[in-house]
Design a protein around this motif. Structure first.
Motif, PDB file in Angstrom:
ATOM      1  N   SER A 166      -4.919   8.810  11.817  1.00  0.00           N
ATOM      2  CA  SER A 166      -3.764   8.214  12.478  1.00  0.00           C
ATOM      3  C   SER A 166      -4.210   7.323  13.616  1.00  0.00           C
ATOM      4  N   ILE A 167      -3.391   6.307  13.857  1.00  0.00           N
ATOM      5  CA  ILE A 167      -3.550   5.414  14.998  1.00  0.00           C
ATOM      6  C   ILE A 167      -2.185   5.320  15.656  1.00  0.00           C
ATOM      7  N   ASN A 168      -2.093   5.605  16.935  1.00  0.00           N
ATOM      8  CA  ASN A 168      -0.806   5.565  17.617  1.00  0.00           C
ATOM      9  C   ASN A 168      -0.445   4.147  18.021  1.00  0.00           C
ATOM     10  N   VAL A 169       0.742   3.689  17.566  1.00  0.00           N
ATOM     11  CA  VAL A 169       1.221   2.380  18.023  1.00  0.00           C
ATOM     12  C   VAL A 169       1.737   2.486  19.456  1.00  0.00           C
ATOM     13  N   GLU A 170       2.138   3.677  19.868  1.00  0.00           N
ATOM     14  CA  GLU A 170       2.563   4.028  21.226  1.00  0.00           C
ATOM     15  C   GLU A 170       3.888   3.406  21.635  1.00  0.00           C
ATOM     16  N   LEU A 171       4.029   2.095  21.527  1.00  0.00           N
ATOM     17  CA  LEU A 171       5.253   1.417  21.955  1.00  0.00           C
ATOM     18  C   LEU A 171       5.752   0.518  20.830  1.00  0.00           C
ATOM     19  N   PRO A 172       7.073   0.294  20.765  1.00  0.00           N
ATOM     20  CA  PRO A 172       7.640  -0.348  19.572  1.00  0.00           C
ATOM     21  C   PRO A 172       7.498  -1.853  19.473  1.00  0.00           C
ATOM     22  N   THR A 173       7.116  -2.520  20.540  1.00  0.00           N
ATOM     23  CA  THR A 173       6.985  -3.973  20.479  1.00  0.00           C
ATOM     24  C   THR A 173       5.656  -4.418  21.063  1.00  0.00           C
ATOM     25  N   GLU A 174       5.221  -5.585  20.630  1.00  0.00           N
ATOM     26  CA  GLU A 174       3.960  -6.137  21.131  1.00  0.00           C
ATOM     27  C   GLU A 174       4.052  -6.445  22.619  1.00  0.00           C
ATOM     28  N   ALA A 175       5.215  -6.916  23.055  1.00  0.00           N
ATOM     29  CA  ALA A 175       5.394  -7.237  24.470  1.00  0.00           C
ATOM     30  C   ALA A 175       5.292  -5.988  25.340  1.00  0.00           C
ATOM     31  N   ALA A 176       5.905  -4.888  24.874  1.00  0.00           N
ATOM     32  CA  ALA A 176       5.847  -3.641  25.645  1.00  0.00           C
ATOM     33  C   ALA A 176       4.418  -3.114  25.721  1.00  0.00           C
ATOM     34  N   PRO A 214     -13.112   7.232  -7.643  1.00  0.00           N
ATOM     35  CA  PRO A 214     -13.152   6.506  -6.357  1.00  0.00           C
ATOM     36  C   PRO A 214     -13.576   7.434  -5.227  1.00  0.00           C
ATOM     37  N   PRO A 215     -14.231   6.902  -4.206  1.00  0.00           N
ATOM     38  CA  PRO A 215     -14.648   7.748  -3.078  1.00  0.00           C
ATOM     39  C   PRO A 215     -13.442   8.342  -2.357  1.00  0.00           C
ATOM     40  N   ARG A 216     -13.631   9.539  -1.828  1.00  0.00           N
ATOM     41  CA  ARG A 216     -12.563  10.225  -1.107  1.00  0.00           C
ATOM     42  C   ARG A 216     -12.212   9.446   0.160  1.00  0.00           C
ATOM     43  N   PHE A 217     -10.914   9.359   0.452  1.00  0.00           N
ATOM     44  CA  PHE A 217     -10.486   8.695   1.678  1.00  0.00           C
ATOM     45  C   PHE A 217      -9.133   9.247   2.107  1.00  0.00           C
ATOM     46  N   ALA A 218      -9.129  10.043   3.152  1.00  0.00           N
ATOM     47  CA  ALA A 218      -7.906  10.558   3.797  1.00  0.00           C
ATOM     48  C   ALA A 218      -6.810  10.885   2.800  1.00  0.00           C
ATOM     49  N   PRO A 219      -6.992  11.931   1.975  1.00  0.00           N
ATOM     50  CA  PRO A 219      -6.004  12.236   0.942  1.00  0.00           C
ATOM     51  C   PRO A 219      -4.613  12.552   1.459  1.00  0.00           C
ATOM     52  N   ALA A 220      -4.465  12.961   2.722  1.00  0.00           N
ATOM     53  CA  ALA A 220      -3.140  13.236   3.298  1.00  0.00           C
ATOM     54  C   ALA A 220      -2.530  12.000   3.942  1.00  0.00           C
ATOM     55  N   GLY A 221      -3.170  10.829   3.793  1.00  0.00           N
ATOM     56  CA  GLY A 221      -2.593   9.581   4.274  1.00  0.00           C
ATOM     57  C   GLY A 221      -2.765   9.354   5.764  1.00  0.00           C
ATOM     58  N   GLN A 222      -1.925   8.468   6.295  1.00  0.00           N
ATOM     59  CA  GLN A 222      -2.008   8.116   7.714  1.00  0.00           C
ATOM     60  C   GLN A 222      -0.646   8.269   8.381  1.00  0.00           C
ATOM     61  N   SER A 223      -0.674   8.453   9.694  1.00  0.00           N
ATOM     62  CA  SER A 223       0.556   8.598  10.473  1.00  0.00           C
ATOM     63  C   SER A 223       0.387   7.871  11.798  1.00  0.00           C
ATOM     64  N   THR A 224       1.456   7.834  12.577  1.00  0.00           N
ATOM     65  CA  THR A 224       1.390   7.213  13.896  1.00  0.00           C
ATOM     66  C   THR A 224       2.422   7.862  14.806  1.00  0.00           C
ATOM     67  N   GLN A 225       2.387   7.481  16.069  1.00  0.00           N
ATOM     68  CA  GLN A 225       3.322   8.016  17.058  1.00  0.00           C
ATOM     69  C   GLN A 225       3.828   6.894  17.936  1.00  0.00           C
ATOM     70  N   VAL A 226       5.105   6.975  18.314  1.00  0.00           N
ATOM     71  CA  VAL A 226       5.684   6.021  19.248  1.00  0.00           C
ATOM     72  C   VAL A 226       6.357   6.798  20.378  1.00  0.00           C
ATOM     73  N   ILE A 227       6.161   6.321  21.594  1.00  0.00           N
ATOM     74  CA  ILE A 227       6.764   6.956  22.770  1.00  0.00           C
ATOM     75  C   ILE A 227       8.163   6.385  22.966  1.00  0.00           C
ATOM     76  N   VAL A 228       9.138   7.261  23.118  1.00  0.00           N
ATOM     77  CA  VAL A 228      10.538   6.874  23.226  1.00  0.00           C
ATOM     78  C   VAL A 228      10.976   6.939  24.680  1.00  0.00           C
ATOM     79  N   GLY A 229      11.446   5.833  25.211  1.00  0.00           N
ATOM     80  CA  GLY A 229      12.011   5.828  26.550  1.00  0.00           C
ATOM     81  C   GLY A 229      11.078   5.380  27.648  1.00  0.00           C
ATOM     82  N   ALA A 230       9.817   5.099  27.338  1.00  0.00           N
ATOM     83  CA  ALA A 230       8.909   4.585  28.370  1.00  0.00           C
ATOM     84  C   ALA A 230       9.229   3.137  28.695  1.00  0.00           C
TER      85      ALA A 230
END
Length: 409
Positions: A166-176, A214-230
């Motif tokens: 996972s990689i956290n996007v943290e905030l919903p817009t590029e400007a933020a 094919p080579p193994r690669f993160a079989p459970a996929g990827q996720s992310t997190q966004v902070i709400v209200g910051a």
């Protein structure tokens, strides 16, 4: 600093990351195997819940809470005065195996602050997973938080050992993100997400009989997190971002984390925490978009673009679209039934199955463990028609959660 003191600091520092559910990976177990330890199944201490409701126990820690970055919303930012600690790779391996052998955990969630450089930090995180898998035959679940600025070859290596990345996007817009986390780059985050999707898709491709797997690669996929209200972004903006991430990068899950004020915070941050109910409503709306066929523009929001905190998103939509109700549970198609407040995906599928053999009455719906009080105003059954007019101004008030007396401690 001894290991227990480090664990106290770095386990507490990891609590701000919500994206640690451990569902969706391949099943592995050392039971009956000639070597190895651990499994991706079982029950234990509750740390997270999988989407199917299973309780998952994870050792959730940071490799270190030292960080070069100055993200305004982060308690571990470089200018923070929090106590700092750092594990070695060997210490994290020791803790993981020790907790597993005591039946306390079923897997590891590992994140880290940025130390020395993104590449160096990522090498340390990968070193933990590789040591567990190769030297100790660990078959339990591993979720690694990756660093978008790290070399793509390191990302490829991480996918080899981890179940989920996972990689956290943290905030919903590029400007933020530019305003609150100047060292982070939305374009770089999305490029890394794209690389992860390519690796995941390649690993899942079916091969011809006899061809190399094919080579193994993160079989459970990827996720992310966004902070709400910051930042001031409304719910509609957050949900548009989530919808884009699901479609473009095949994410398994977007996690929403209500902002909570931190010590010595920037004056740009709110003084009050975001309502936990807002976080809850975003999860409900996310579910409607992914599994119920709703579009973003259909979700009821106020003039500022935020979801209703009184009614859940499906009920809020139904109250604004009362002309579509009541719905006959004995004749309506699946897509229409999914729009009825109080009916979930599983209950709709059970209704479709049962009505092949009989006309459904309200008592039949009660046997399906549905809340008759919630659905009665929106459905027709063999023995029922709503007694309350759907255009009544009192319906919204009647369906609102009732106030509860606080407990005396």
């Amino acid at each position: 600093m001894d290991l227990l003191a480090k664990l106290e600091i770095l386990a507490d520092a990891a609590k701000y990351d919500a994206s640690c559910a451990s569902s969706g990976t391949e099943k592995r177990s050392s039971k009956g195997a000639t070597s190895g330890i651990g499994s991706t199944e079982g029950m234990g201490i509750c740390h997270a819940y999988a989407p199917d409701g299973r309780c998952i126990s994870l050792l959730k820690i940071l490799l270190t809470n030292f960080c070069l970055y100055e993200c305004a919303y982060c308690i571990n930012r470089s200018s923070s005065s929090v106590r700092r600690a750092r594990f070695t790779v060997a210490e994290v391996v020791e803790l993981t195996l020790g907790f597993y052998r005591r039946n306390c955990i079923e897997g590891l969630f590992l994140s880290s602050g940025i130390i020395q450089s993104p590449d160096y930090t990522m090498e340390q995180v990968i070193g933990v997973a590789r040591t567990l898998r190769v030297e100790h035959g660990f078959r339990g679940y591993i979720h690694l938080k990756t660093i978008p600025d790290a070399d793509p070859l390191l990302l490829e290596e991480a996918g080899k050992w981890a179940d989920r990345l996972s990689i956290n996007v943290e905030l919903p817009t590029e400007a933020a993100l530019k305003d609150y986390a100047p060292e982070k780059d939305m374009g770089g985050i999305r490029k890394s997400m794209g690389r992860m999707r390519l690796g995941i898709d390649a690993a899942r491709e079916r091969t011809r009989p006899g061809a190399a797997k094919p080579p193994r690669f993160a079989p459970a996929g990827q996720s992310t997190q966004v902070i709400v209200g910051a930042d001031p972004s409304p719910d509609r903006t957050i949900l548009r971002m989530s919808s884009n991430l699901y479609g473009a990068y095949g994410l398994k899950r977007v996690y929403y984390s209500a902002f909570s004020p931190i010590p010595d915070a920037s004056s740009a941050l709110p003084l009050q925490p975001a309502p936990l109910m807002r976080e809850h409503r975003l999860y409900q709306a996310d579910w409607l978009l992914r599994f119920y066929g709703f579009g973003i523009e259909e979700l009821a929001t106020d003039a500022t673009g935020n979801l209703d905190l009184v009614h859940d998103p499906k009920l809020a939509w139904a109250l604004q679209n009362r002309a579509m109700f009541p719905v006959d549970v004995n004749t309506a198609d699946r897509e229409t039934l999914l729009r009825v407040p109080g009916l979930g995906v599983k209950s709709v599928d059970r209704i479709l199955q049962v009505r092949r053999h009989k006309r459904l009455r309200m008592e039949d719906l009660a046997r399906l463990r549905l809340s008759l009080a919630k659905i009665a105003a929106f459905v027709i059954a063999a023995d029922h028609r709503p007694a309350v007019e759907l255009d009544s101004a009192r319906l919204s008030q009647r369906l609102a959660p009732q106030p509860k007396q606080l407990a005396l401690l």
